[in-house]
Design a protein around this motif. Structure first.
Motif, PDB file in Angstrom:
ATOM      1  N   PRO A   1      37.472  21.352  51.849  1.00 23.54           N
ATOM      2  CA  PRO A   1      38.076  22.668  51.763  1.00 23.54           C
ATOM      3  C   PRO A   1      38.772  22.928  50.418  1.00 23.54           C
ATOM      4  CG  PRO A   1      38.679  21.597  53.846  1.00 23.54           C
ATOM      5  CD  PRO A   1      37.916  20.628  53.036  1.00 23.54           C
ATOM      6  N   ILE A   2      39.358  21.901  49.805  1.00 27.07           N
ATOM      7  CA  ILE A   2      40.089  22.127  48.563  1.00 27.07           C
ATOM      8  C   ILE A   2      39.134  22.535  47.443  1.00 27.07           C
ATOM      9  CG2 ILE A   2      40.111  19.720  47.736  1.00 27.07           C
ATOM     10  CD1 ILE A   2      43.192  21.851  47.545  1.00 27.07           C
ATOM     11  N   LEU A   3      37.959  21.920  47.381  1.00 28.67           N
ATOM     12  CA  LEU A   3      36.994  22.294  46.350  1.00 28.67           C
ATOM     13  C   LEU A   3      36.538  23.731  46.529  1.00 28.67           C
ATOM     14  CD1 LEU A   3      34.712  19.114  46.057  1.00 28.67           C
ATOM     15  CD2 LEU A   3      36.519  19.866  44.500  1.00 28.67           C
ATOM     16  N   LEU A   4      36.388  24.141  47.766  1.00 32.13           N
ATOM     17  CA  LEU A   4      35.985  25.519  48.046  1.00 32.13           C
ATOM     18  C   LEU A   4      37.065  26.496  47.586  1.00 32.13           C
ATOM     19  CD1 LEU A   4      33.889  27.403  49.226  1.00 32.13           C
ATOM     20  CD2 LEU A   4      34.936  27.070  51.463  1.00 32.13           C
ATOM     21  N   ARG A   5      38.332  26.171  47.829  1.00 33.00           N
ATOM     22  CA  ARG A   5      39.419  27.054  47.376  1.00 33.00           C
ATOM     23  C   ARG A   5      39.466  27.115  45.859  1.00 33.00           C
ATOM     24  NH1 ARG A   5      44.705  25.517  50.717  1.00 33.00           N
ATOM     25  NH2 ARG A   5      44.313  23.650  49.511  1.00 33.00           N
ATOM     26  N   PHE A   6      39.292  25.972  45.187  1.00 32.92           N
ATOM     27  CA  PHE A   6      39.252  25.964  43.722  1.00 32.92           C
ATOM     28  C   PHE A   6      38.158  26.909  43.247  1.00 32.92           C
ATOM     29  CE2 PHE A   6      40.803  21.291  42.997  1.00 32.92           C
ATOM     30  CZ  PHE A   6      42.056  21.631  43.445  1.00 32.92           C
ATOM     31  N   GLY A   7      36.976  26.723  43.811  1.00 33.21           N
ATOM     32  CA  GLY A   7      35.820  27.511  43.389  1.00 33.21           C
ATOM     33  C   GLY A   7      35.985  28.994  43.637  1.00 33.21           C
ATOM     34  N   LYS A   8      36.533  29.342  44.777  1.00 41.00           N
ATOM     35  CA  LYS A   8      36.743  30.761  45.092  1.00 41.00           C
ATOM     36  C   LYS A   8      37.729  31.382  44.107  1.00 41.00           C
ATOM     37  CE  LYS A   8      33.965  31.233  48.514  1.00 41.00           C
ATOM     38  NZ  LYS A   8      32.717  31.933  48.274  1.00 41.00           N
ATOM     39  N   ASN A   9      38.755  30.635  43.706  1.00 38.70           N
ATOM     40  CA  ASN A   9      39.709  31.153  42.723  1.00 38.70           C
ATOM     41  C   ASN A   9      39.031  31.384  41.374  1.00 38.70           C
ATOM     42  OD1 ASN A   9      41.762  31.161  44.580  1.00 38.70           O
ATOM     43  ND2 ASN A   9      42.729  29.310  43.823  1.00 38.70           N
ATOM     44  N   VAL A  10      38.204  30.445  40.951  1.00 32.65           N
ATOM     45  CA  VAL A  10      37.478  30.620  39.689  1.00 32.65           C
ATOM     46  C   VAL A  10      36.597  31.855  39.772  1.00 32.65           C
ATOM     47  CG1 VAL A  10      35.671  29.650  38.199  1.00 32.65           C
ATOM     48  CG2 VAL A  10      37.524  28.193  39.010  1.00 32.65           C
ATOM     49  N   GLN A  11      35.865  31.986  40.864  1.00 33.67           N
ATOM     50  CA  GLN A  11      34.975  33.131  41.037  1.00 33.67           C
ATOM     51  C   GLN A  11      35.761  34.448  41.022  1.00 33.67           C
ATOM     52  OE1 GLN A  11      33.077  33.845  44.945  1.00 33.67           O
ATOM     53  NE2 GLN A  11      31.133  33.746  43.794  1.00 33.67           N
ATOM     54  N   GLU A  12      36.892  34.475  41.701  1.00 35.86           N
ATOM     55  CA  GLU A  12      37.709  35.686  41.753  1.00 35.86           C
ATOM     56  C   GLU A  12      38.190  36.091  40.353  1.00 35.86           C
ATOM     57  OE1 GLU A  12      42.191  36.707  43.212  1.00 35.86           O
ATOM     58  OE2 GLU A  12      40.960  35.530  44.591  1.00 35.86           O
ATOM     59  N   TYR A  13      38.716  35.132  39.582  1.00 31.13           N
ATOM     60  CA  TYR A  13      39.203  35.441  38.242  1.00 31.13           C
ATOM     61  C   TYR A  13      38.050  35.804  37.304  1.00 31.13           C
ATOM     62  CZ  TYR A  13      43.847  33.903  39.597  1.00 31.13           C
ATOM     63  OH  TYR A  13      45.061  33.785  40.212  1.00 31.13           O
ATOM     64  N   ARG A  14      36.907  35.144  37.478  1.00 24.76           N
ATOM     65  CA  ARG A  14      35.739  35.468  36.643  1.00 24.76           C
ATOM     66  C   ARG A  14      35.301  36.908  36.883  1.00 24.76           C
ATOM     67  NH1 ARG A  14      30.585  35.904  37.885  1.00 24.76           N
ATOM     68  NH2 ARG A  14      30.679  34.739  39.840  1.00 24.76           N
ATOM     69  N   LYS A  15      35.200  37.284  38.143  1.00 24.21           N
ATOM     70  CA  LYS A  15      34.766  38.638  38.473  1.00 24.21           C
ATOM     71  C   LYS A  15      35.795  39.677  38.049  1.00 24.21           C
ATOM     72  CE  LYS A  15      31.565  37.562  42.179  1.00 24.21           C
ATOM     73  NZ  LYS A  15      31.242  37.750  43.608  1.00 24.21           N
ATOM     74  N   ALA A  16      37.071  39.350  38.159  1.00 21.03           N
ATOM     75  CA  ALA A  16      38.127  40.281  37.741  1.00 21.03           C
ATOM     76  C   ALA A  16      38.031  40.592  36.253  1.00 21.03           C
ATOM     77  CB  ALA A  16      39.497  39.708  38.076  1.00 21.03           C
ATOM     78  N   GLN A  17      37.522  39.635  35.488  1.00 21.87           N
ATOM     79  CA  GLN A  17      37.355  39.843  34.049  1.00 21.87           C
ATOM     80  C   GLN A  17      35.947  40.319  33.702  1.00 21.87           C
ATOM     81  OE1 GLN A  17      39.055  36.837  31.542  1.00 21.87           O
ATOM     82  NE2 GLN A  17      40.583  36.349  33.080  1.00 21.87           N
ATOM     83  N   GLN A  18      35.182  40.655  34.734  1.00 18.87           N
ATOM     84  CA  GLN A  18      33.832  41.178  34.577  1.00 18.87           C
ATOM     85  C   GLN A  18      32.948  40.254  33.735  1.00 18.87           C
ATOM     86  OE1 GLN A  18      34.498  45.195  33.159  1.00 18.87           O
ATOM     87  NE2 GLN A  18      35.023  45.890  35.216  1.00 18.87           N
ATOM     88  N   LEU A  19      33.054  38.964  34.023  1.00 19.36           N
ATOM     89  CA  LEU A  19      32.215  37.973  33.353  1.00 19.36           C
ATOM     90  C   LEU A  19      31.119  37.521  34.306  1.00 19.36           C
ATOM     91  CD1 LEU A  19      34.929  35.643  31.768  1.00 19.36           C
ATOM     92  CD2 LEU A  19      33.423  37.220  30.542  1.00 19.36           C
ATOM     93  N   SER A  20      29.937  37.332  33.775  1.00 27.00           N
ATOM     94  CA  SER A  20      28.857  36.739  34.570  1.00 27.00           C
ATOM     95  C   SER A  20      29.056  35.226  34.590  1.00 27.00           C
ATOM     96  CB  SER A  20      27.501  37.068  33.955  1.00 27.00           C
ATOM     97  OG  SER A  20      27.366  36.418  32.703  1.00 27.00           O
ATOM     98  N   GLN A  21      28.367  34.571  35.501  1.00 27.40           N
ATOM     99  CA  GLN A  21      28.405  33.108  35.505  1.00 27.40           C
ATOM    100  C   GLN A  21      27.894  32.564  34.175  1.00 27.40           C
ATOM    101  OE1 GLN A  21      26.236  31.785  38.995  1.00 27.40           O
ATOM    102  NE2 GLN A  21      28.164  31.422  40.083  1.00 27.40           N
ATOM    103  N   GLU A  22      26.875  33.202  33.644  1.00 35.49           N
ATOM    104  CA  GLU A  22      26.305  32.758  32.378  1.00 35.49           C
ATOM    105  C   GLU A  22      27.337  32.833  31.241  1.00 35.49           C
ATOM    106  OE1 GLU A  22      24.854  35.069  34.359  1.00 35.49           O
ATOM    107  OE2 GLU A  22      23.142  33.927  35.120  1.00 35.49           O
ATOM    108  N   GLN A  23      28.077  33.936  31.199  1.00 37.83           N
ATOM    109  CA  GLN A  23      29.073  34.104  30.142  1.00 37.83           C
ATOM    110  C   GLN A  23      30.192  33.068  30.258  1.00 37.83           C
ATOM    111  OE1 GLN A  23      29.758  38.225  31.191  1.00 37.83           O
ATOM    112  NE2 GLN A  23      29.061  38.896  29.155  1.00 37.83           N
ATOM    113  N   LEU A  24      30.694  32.849  31.466  1.00 39.17           N
ATOM    114  CA  LEU A  24      31.766  31.873  31.643  1.00 39.17           C
ATOM    115  C   LEU A  24      31.268  30.462  31.370  1.00 39.17           C
ATOM    116  CD1 LEU A  24      34.645  31.152  32.343  1.00 39.17           C
ATOM    117  CD2 LEU A  24      33.998  31.185  34.775  1.00 39.17           C
ATOM    118  N   ALA A  25      30.078  30.146  31.846  1.00 43.27           N
ATOM    119  CA  ALA A  25      29.522  28.814  31.603  1.00 43.27           C
ATOM    120  C   ALA A  25      29.371  28.560  30.110  1.00 43.27           C
ATOM    121  CB  ALA A  25      28.179  28.669  32.317  1.00 43.27           C
TER     122      ALA A  25
END
Length: 86
Positions: A1-25
């Motif tokens: 569960p902790i890894l899932l929470r970490f990942g969801k937070n990253v995804q939330e902040y990435r989307k809030a900044q309108q970044l694609s996965q490709e751009q963040l990677a």
């Protein structure tokens, strides 16, 4: 569960900044596939990768004086990582 929470937070902040996965990677010098795994909580990231993610996702914070500033590095990392025991 902790890894899932970490990942969801990253995804939330990435989307809030309108970044694609490709751009963040690209900003973090990791593969898009690995970032997808991090966001889904299916792979562990090293501390170094978490720091790279925190640096790549500066988080805008509204202060008590109603001004907005960007939080970088260590403070961003702690905002991305969920609180333990919560």
């Amino acid at each position: 569960p902790i890894l899932l929470r970490f990942g969801k937070n990253v995804q939330e902040y990435r989307k809030a900044q309108q970044l694609s996965q490709e751009q963040l990677a690209e900003r973090c010098n990791i593969s898009t596939s690995f970032l997808g795994h991090i966001e889904r909580g299916t792979r562990k990231a090293s501390l170094e990768t978490w720091v790279l993610l925190a640096n790549a996702l500066p988080i805008a914070v509204r202060s008590k004086t109603n001004t907005i500033s960007n939080v970088h590095a260590e403070r961003s990392l702690f905002m991305i990582l969920p609180h333990f025991g919560a």
